[in-house]
Design an enzyme around this catalytic site. Structure first.
Site, PDB file in Angstrom:
ATOM      1  N   LEU A  91       0.815  -1.209   0.000  1.00  9.63           N
ATOM      2  CA  LEU A  91       0.000   0.000   0.000  1.00  9.63           C
ATOM      3  C   LEU A  91       0.854   1.266   0.000  1.00  9.63           C
ATOM      4  CD1 LEU A  91      -2.617   1.698   0.618  1.00  9.63           C
ATOM      5  CD2 LEU A  91      -2.051   1.311   3.022  1.00  9.63           C
ATOM      6  N   ARG A 115      -9.292   0.019  -3.705  1.00  7.21           N
ATOM      7  CA  ARG A 115      -8.354  -1.108  -3.572  1.00  7.21           C
ATOM      8  C   ARG A 115      -8.623  -1.889  -2.298  1.00  7.21           C
ATOM      9  NH1 ARG A 115      -3.055  -1.996  -1.185  1.00  7.21           N
ATOM     10  NH2 ARG A 115      -1.573  -3.058  -2.572  1.00  7.21           N
ATOM     11  N   GLN A 245       0.833  -5.429  -8.866  1.00  7.58           N
ATOM     12  CA  GLN A 245       1.354  -5.467  -7.500  1.00  7.58           C
ATOM     13  C   GLN A 245       0.439  -6.222  -6.542  1.00  7.58           C
ATOM     14  OE1 GLN A 245       0.272  -3.011  -4.603  1.00  7.58           O
ATOM     15  NE2 GLN A 245       2.230  -2.000  -4.204  1.00  7.58           N
TER      16      GLN A 245
END
Length: 312
Positions: A91, A115, A245
């Site tokens: 993050l 997210r 990611q």
């Protein structure tokens, strides 16, 4: 020439009260918290400053950490300290990209809010798990996991600490085999999902839609991406890297090593906790590292860094 990196922690660093003293003392930090509340429709002061159960739930944790980190970094820059490179763990990479001017602050807030929700919803509760493997080389862990379907490496944190992820049954099997193969300890992590595994593919697909409306700015400094531990100089690469990611391993140790190889000798961890500083000391004890968790610490660190730069 000496180079400075700003580092930003990821999920797990959150703590009630984070950023409250920055809000009280820094107009720049106050502006970030107020902007986040308006942008995502959550009272960020209540979420970050007060004891509450939401702070440890992924969909709230991520926006809270992003906001606190952004606010702290704004206050640090006001003191005249600027980085040559930025990086963040998972993050925290969003903080790094905003620090590098690669994404608008409001866009980062909207994306991270979504997210968190996508990652929370990607896998039903109980199906996934994560565990920290201590005291074993990465190559040995990789060899054990090669024979276990559904178990993966989530984080290469530092020498002697690697996090595994995947299906709960696979992580449990891997944990036993790793202990038998020589790991000193394997500790189950209290997390709400198997982050940084292919099980997060639904979240990655969802992020692709979220990014449709996001514009990426020209980077003022490079940042180092978790996906491959390489410097990013072109923000046109950022969207794809951030989508990948979510389901990819976080190559944090390799990222730090890349910055050191490029001449970075001063690292400033901005945000709650001291996790990244702890990793850094295990990666290379010869570099200087500082923590900024409170407004008072920020003043002390910025004064030290200013003195070093001025040669006093």
């Amino acid at each position: 020439m000496s180079k400075t990196a700003f580092l930003f922690p990821g999920q797990g660093a959150q703590i009630a009260g984070m950023g409250a003293d920055f809000y009280a003392n820094s107009p720049e930090a106050r502006e970030i918290f107020d902007l986040a509340s308006e942008t995502v429709g959550i009272d960020m002061k209540k979420l970050c400053f007060e004891e509450n159960e939401l702070l440890d739930i992924t969909e709230y944790t991520q926006i809270a950490l992003l906001t606190a980190g952004l606010a702290m970094e704004k206050a640090v820059r006001k003191q005249g300290i600027v980085p040559d490179v930025a990086a963040g763990l998972s993050l925290g990479e969003y903080n790094a990209i905003v620090s590098a001017n690669g994404m608008e602050t409001e866009d980062a807030m909207r994306v991270v809010r979504r997210r968190g929700i996508l990652m929370q919803e990607a896998v039903p509760a109980g199906e996934g798990a994560m565990a920290a493997v201590l005291g074993m080389e990465a190559s040995g862990i990789e060899q054990v996991l090669d024979g276990i379907e559904g178990a993966y490496i989530a984080n290469y944190n530092c020498p002697g600490q690697i996090v595994i992820t995947g299906y709960a049954s696979a992580v449990e099997e891997a944990s036993e085999k790793l202990k038998n193969a020589g790991a000193k300890r394997v500790l189950p992590l209290n997390v709400s999902g198997p982050f940084h595994s292919p099980m997060m593919d639904p979240a990655a697909r969802g992020l692709q839609e979220v990014f449709e409306s996001v514009k990426f700015g020209k980077l003022e400094i490079p940042y180092v991406t978790n996906v491959n531990a390489q410097y990013v100089y072109d923000s046109s690469l950022t969207k794809d890297l951030l989508i990948r990611q979510v389901a990819s391993s976080v190559r944090w140790q390799q990222s730090v090593e890349a910055m050191i190889a490029d001449g970075t000798d001063t690292f400033v961890e901005i945000g709650p906790g001291r996790t990244l500083t702890g990793f850094l000391r295990k990666i290379d004890r010869s570099v200087s590292c500082y923590n900024i968790r409170t407004y008072e610490e920020m003043q002390q660190v910025c004064e030290k860094l200013s003195s070093v730069r001025e040669g006093r």
